[in-house]
Design an enzyme around this catalytic site. Sequence first.
Site, PDB file in Angstrom:
ATOM      1  N   TYR A 134     -19.568  -5.851 -32.281  1.00 63.05           N
ATOM      2  CA  TYR A 134     -19.578  -7.272 -31.922  1.00 63.05           C
ATOM      3  C   TYR A 134     -20.885  -7.579 -31.225  1.00 63.05           C
ATOM      4  O   TYR A 134     -21.100  -7.181 -30.085  1.00 63.05           O
ATOM      5  CB  TYR A 134     -18.377  -7.574 -31.026  1.00 63.05           C
ATOM      6  CG  TYR A 134     -18.160  -9.033 -30.696  1.00 63.05           C
ATOM      7  CD1 TYR A 134     -18.852 -10.052 -31.343  1.00 63.05           C
ATOM      8  CD2 TYR A 134     -17.221  -9.404 -29.734  1.00 63.05           C
ATOM      9  CE1 TYR A 134     -18.633 -11.387 -31.038  1.00 63.05           C
ATOM     10  CE2 TYR A 134     -16.993 -10.738 -29.418  1.00 63.05           C
ATOM     11  CZ  TYR A 134     -17.701 -11.721 -30.068  1.00 63.05           C
ATOM     12  OH  TYR A 134     -17.483 -13.052 -29.762  1.00 63.05           O
ATOM     13  N   LYS A 162     -19.246  -8.095 -36.326  1.00 62.76           N
ATOM     14  CA  LYS A 162     -19.025  -9.519 -36.073  1.00 62.76           C
ATOM     15  C   LYS A 162     -20.307 -10.033 -35.439  1.00 62.76           C
ATOM     16  O   LYS A 162     -20.666  -9.634 -34.331  1.00 62.76           O
ATOM     17  CB  LYS A 162     -17.830  -9.724 -35.139  1.00 62.76           C
ATOM     18  CG  LYS A 162     -17.598 -11.179 -34.747  1.00 62.76           C
ATOM     19  CD  LYS A 162     -16.478 -11.304 -33.717  1.00 62.76           C
ATOM     20  CE  LYS A 162     -16.304 -12.756 -33.262  1.00 62.76           C
ATOM     21  NZ  LYS A 162     -15.285 -12.894 -32.195  1.00 62.76           N
TER      22      LYS A 162
END
Length: 290
Positions: A134, A162
Amino acid sequence: MDFGRLLTAMVTPFNQDNRVDFDQTTTLIEYLLSHGTDGLVVAGTTGESPTLSLQEKLDLFEHVVKIVNGRVPVIAGTGSNNTQASIQLTKEAEAIGVDGALLVSPYYNKPNQDGLYHHFSTIAKETNLPIMLYNIPSRAVVKMTVETVAALAQIENIVSVKDSTGDLDGISSLLEQVPEDFTVYSGDDSLTLPIQSIGGTGVVSVSSHIIGNQMKEMISLFEQGNVAKAAHKHRQLLPVMKALFMAPSPSPVKAALAYKDIDVGSVRLPLVPLSPFEEQNLYRLIDQYS
């Protein structure tokens, strides 16, 4: 690894005593799965992970895995700025039966790129779970470079990222350097379609709580080659996507869910609920565009 196209970064429902409400969590899961969600990210930022205790996270993982019962992937937010604590939580989440782990860039410590690489690679060695990185510099302060993500993508169980950098050039460069089965998900709802257009797989979404079916339709239209219709749908949905971030998340989306009769309670301090003025603006946009 393809976890699906539309993943929801699920809010954590709280009751009136500000404790995790597992009955409402069940209701929310069923609502999301019936409104386009292909996978659930549990105890991420939208799930208010900074204010969840370790036991609350584990209980939440266990409950979600039980209720989902294999219907969609369950990805547990197990990352933090403490490498050893992240390893421990990831191991415990793996034992519970989650399908993947979301590991956020270490915040506050401000490690350099070498530190970022070793943080993630060290955790990866301690689990068999597929890992989604992330990259969110707006919250973590540090930004993983394309080169760092590409290097991490060579590790067998680091399978996805992400990306909340908003850097389309960087994402394009990344997609040229990672293995073919490494997936890139937008971490920004409003960039779902632009990132999909350059080779991204999908989105880890907040807005899918409210406009899940419409976002799924937009993604499907693009995949079917109906680019103009997908772009039109994107423009239609953009005001709602923006409105759901009018205040620190997840305050707006929790208010929006309540407006749709999905009572997930309020937020925990240091976050605060929307003001009445903000609520009315949000409800107006939901009525107009969703």
